[in-house]
Write a protein that holds these residues in place. Structure first.
Motif, PDB file in Angstrom:
ATOM      1  N   LYS A   1     -81.867  32.782 -29.353  1.00 11.31           N
ATOM      2  CA  LYS A   1     -82.746  32.572 -28.198  1.00 11.31           C
ATOM      3  C   LYS A   1     -83.651  31.364 -28.417  1.00 11.31           C
ATOM      4  CE  LYS A   1     -82.896  37.450 -26.882  1.00 11.31           C
ATOM      5  NZ  LYS A   1     -82.030  37.272 -25.709  1.00 11.31           N
ATOM      6  N   VAL A   2     -84.137  30.808 -27.296  1.00 13.53           N
ATOM      7  CA  VAL A   2     -85.072  29.679 -27.332  1.00 13.53           C
ATOM      8  C   VAL A   2     -86.275  30.038 -26.469  1.00 13.53           C
ATOM      9  CG1 VAL A   2     -85.412  27.260 -26.726  1.00 13.53           C
ATOM     10  CG2 VAL A   2     -83.221  27.999 -27.658  1.00 13.53           C
ATOM     11  N   SER A   3     -87.463  29.794 -26.972  1.00 13.23           N
ATOM     12  CA  SER A   3     -88.675  30.137 -26.224  1.00 13.23           C
ATOM     13  C   SER A   3     -88.981  29.078 -25.166  1.00 13.23           C
ATOM     14  CB  SER A   3     -89.868  30.273 -27.169  1.00 13.23           C
ATOM     15  OG  SER A   3     -90.248  29.010 -27.680  1.00 13.23           O
ATOM     16  N   GLU A   4     -89.694  29.505 -24.146  1.00 13.79           N
ATOM     17  CA  GLU A   4     -90.101  28.584 -23.080  1.00 13.79           C
ATOM     18  C   GLU A   4     -91.032  27.503 -23.629  1.00 13.79           C
ATOM     19  OE1 GLU A   4     -92.462  28.781 -18.795  1.00 13.79           O
ATOM     20  OE2 GLU A   4     -91.463  30.580 -19.565  1.00 13.79           O
ATOM     21  N   ALA A   5     -91.850  27.891 -24.602  1.00 13.10           N
ATOM     22  CA  ALA A   5     -92.785  26.932 -25.206  1.00 13.10           C
ATOM     23  C   ALA A   5     -92.033  25.815 -25.935  1.00 13.10           C
ATOM     24  CB  ALA A   5     -93.711  27.660 -26.180  1.00 13.10           C
ATOM     25  N   ASP A   6     -90.939  26.175 -26.610  1.00 12.75           N
ATOM     26  CA  ASP A   6     -90.146  25.168 -27.329  1.00 12.75           C
ATOM     27  C   ASP A   6     -89.479  24.197 -26.355  1.00 12.75           C
ATOM     28  OD1 ASP A   6     -90.750  26.134 -29.829  1.00 12.75           O
ATOM     29  OD2 ASP A   6     -89.004  27.461 -29.932  1.00 12.75           O
ATOM     30  N   VAL A   7     -89.015  24.724 -25.233  1.00 12.31           N
ATOM     31  CA  VAL A   7     -88.391  23.876 -24.221  1.00 12.31           C
ATOM     32  C   VAL A   7     -89.418  22.914 -23.635  1.00 12.31           C
ATOM     33  CG1 VAL A   7     -87.259  23.833 -21.953  1.00 12.31           C
ATOM     34  CG2 VAL A   7     -86.609  25.567 -23.636  1.00 12.31           C
ATOM     35  N   THR A   8     -90.604  23.427 -23.330  1.00  9.10           N
ATOM     36  CA  THR A   8     -91.678  22.595 -22.774  1.00  9.10           C
ATOM     37  C   THR A   8     -92.065  21.485 -23.741  1.00  9.10           C
ATOM     38  OG1 THR A   8     -92.547  24.455 -21.488  1.00  9.10           O
ATOM     39  CG2 THR A   8     -94.030  22.593 -21.877  1.00  9.10           C
ATOM     40  N   LYS A   9     -92.133  21.820 -25.021  1.00  7.33           N
ATOM     41  CA  LYS A   9     -92.490  20.829 -26.044  1.00  7.33           C
ATOM     42  C   LYS A   9     -91.456  19.713 -26.096  1.00  7.33           C
ATOM     43  CE  LYS A   9     -93.522  20.385 -30.982  1.00  7.33           C
ATOM     44  NZ  LYS A   9     -93.615  21.093 -32.290  1.00  7.33           N
ATOM     45  N   GLN A  10     -90.181  20.072 -26.046  1.00  9.09           N
ATOM     46  CA  GLN A  10     -89.122  19.069 -26.078  1.00  9.09           C
ATOM     47  C   GLN A  10     -89.132  18.226 -24.809  1.00  9.09           C
ATOM     48  OE1 GLN A  10     -86.903  18.467 -28.701  1.00  9.09           O
ATOM     49  NE2 GLN A  10     -86.459  16.663 -27.474  1.00  9.09           N
ATOM     50  N   LEU A  11     -89.398  18.867 -23.675  1.00  9.58           N
ATOM     51  CA  LEU A  11     -89.483  18.149 -22.402  1.00  9.58           C
ATOM     52  C   LEU A  11     -90.601  17.118 -22.445  1.00  9.58           C
ATOM     53  CD1 LEU A  11     -88.532  17.829 -19.450  1.00  9.58           C
ATOM     54  CD2 LEU A  11     -90.176  19.620 -18.831  1.00  9.58           C
ATOM     55  N   ASP A  12     -91.734  17.494 -23.021  1.00 13.99           N
ATOM     56  CA  ASP A  12     -92.864  16.570 -23.129  1.00 13.99           C
ATOM     57  C   ASP A  12     -92.502  15.362 -23.991  1.00 13.99           C
ATOM     58  OD1 ASP A  12     -94.435  18.160 -21.549  1.00 13.99           O
ATOM     59  OD2 ASP A  12     -95.426  19.194 -23.219  1.00 13.99           O
ATOM     60  N   GLU A  13     -91.705  15.577 -25.047  1.00 14.04           N
ATOM     61  CA  GLU A  13     -91.278  14.479 -25.902  1.00 14.04           C
ATOM     62  C   GLU A  13     -90.406  13.488 -25.121  1.00 14.04           C
ATOM     63  OE1 GLU A  13     -92.058  13.668 -29.104  1.00 14.04           O
ATOM     64  OE2 GLU A  13     -93.574  15.241 -28.849  1.00 14.04           O
TER      65      GLU A  13
END
Length: 251
Positions: free
Chosen positions: A128-140
């Motif tokens: 699984k992948v957390s929503e927070a991890d996705v948001t962090k990558q999106l910000d990058e």
């Protein structure tokens, strides 16, 4: 992750100025005109290539394949297609040429099917992948652009929306987790490293380039060999998954 901006071609605004009065032009003015002409020609070539690349796309809502119970839409295909096209262009090949077009299509389908099968396997094993991890990558990713408007424009040019990008980021992160755990790094022998270095040396000699010592490039060689072996293992795993999968290609 497939580089989101891999095949994005940014349009250049070319302003053609009217010639000033006078029968004689300065050398500076002539050089300026030549530069503008070259820039205009380059822009035309870029636009023509972009049209050819887009011509290989399919309808976004079209079902291009069904892998087990998962429908693959044209939007997914077009995203993978852009990556395939970009890889071919990096190798100096024209993906729109007749002798490459069918290969581009096959590589794109194979990539989609393989990734889908691996993601389905990752889901079965509860990665699984957390929503927070996705948001962090999106910000990058967004940091690559000066403004939010530039980011949105880039997505639009790629035929994507933010939700699609977030899904791709999540899938990529999940796949990386799966690969890290299920396809661990393998031990490399000194012979393998030396053989690769020798090939590097021969390549350098043929191009007249100075070759660094083995100690200087050993980390890069090890990384390259690890990735190569990992890709080979993944390819073998995909072939095994295909034997037990129901795959229906629609294009």
């Amino acid at each position: 992750m497939k580089k989101v901006m891999f095949t994005l071609i940014t349009g250049l605004m070319v302003v053609v100025l009217a010639a000033c009065g006078g029968k004689e032009e300065s050398t500076e003015a002539k050089n300026d005109d030549k530069a503008k002409t070259a820039e205009t020609e380059q822009q035309k070539q870029m636009e023509e290539m972009q049209k050819k690349l887009e011509a290989q796309q399919v309808d976004e809502k079209k079902t291009v394949a069904i892998v087990n119970d998962k429908k693959i839409l044209g939007s997914d295909y077009n995203s993978a297609l852009a990556s395939t096209q970009g890889q071919m262009q990096q190798m100096g090949l024209d993906p729109t040429a007749k002798d490459h077009a069918e290969n581009v299509k096959k590589q794109t389908i194979d990539s989609i099917v393989g990734n889908t099968l691996l993601l389905q396997e990752a889901d079965k094993k509860n990665y699984k992948v957390s929503e927070a991890d996705v948001t962090k990558q999106l910000d990058e990713i967004k940091k690559q652009f000066q403004t939010e408007k530039d980011f949105e424009a880039a997505l639009k040019n790629l035929g994507m929306d933010r939700k699609t990008l977030e899904t791709q980021i999540a899938d990529d992160m999940k796949l990386k987790q799966y690969v890290k755990e299920e396809v661990p790094a393998v031990e490399l022998t000194d012979e393998e490293i030396q053989k690769t270095y020798n090939q590097f040396v021969e390549q350098g000699k043929s191009t007249g380039q100075e070759v660094p010592k083995l100690e200087e490039v050993k980390p890069q060689i090890e990384q390259s060999l690890q990735q190569q072996k990992q890709q080979e293992k993944l390819a073998q795993q995909v072939e095994e998954l295909k034997k037990h999968a129901k795959i229906d290609i629609k294009i």
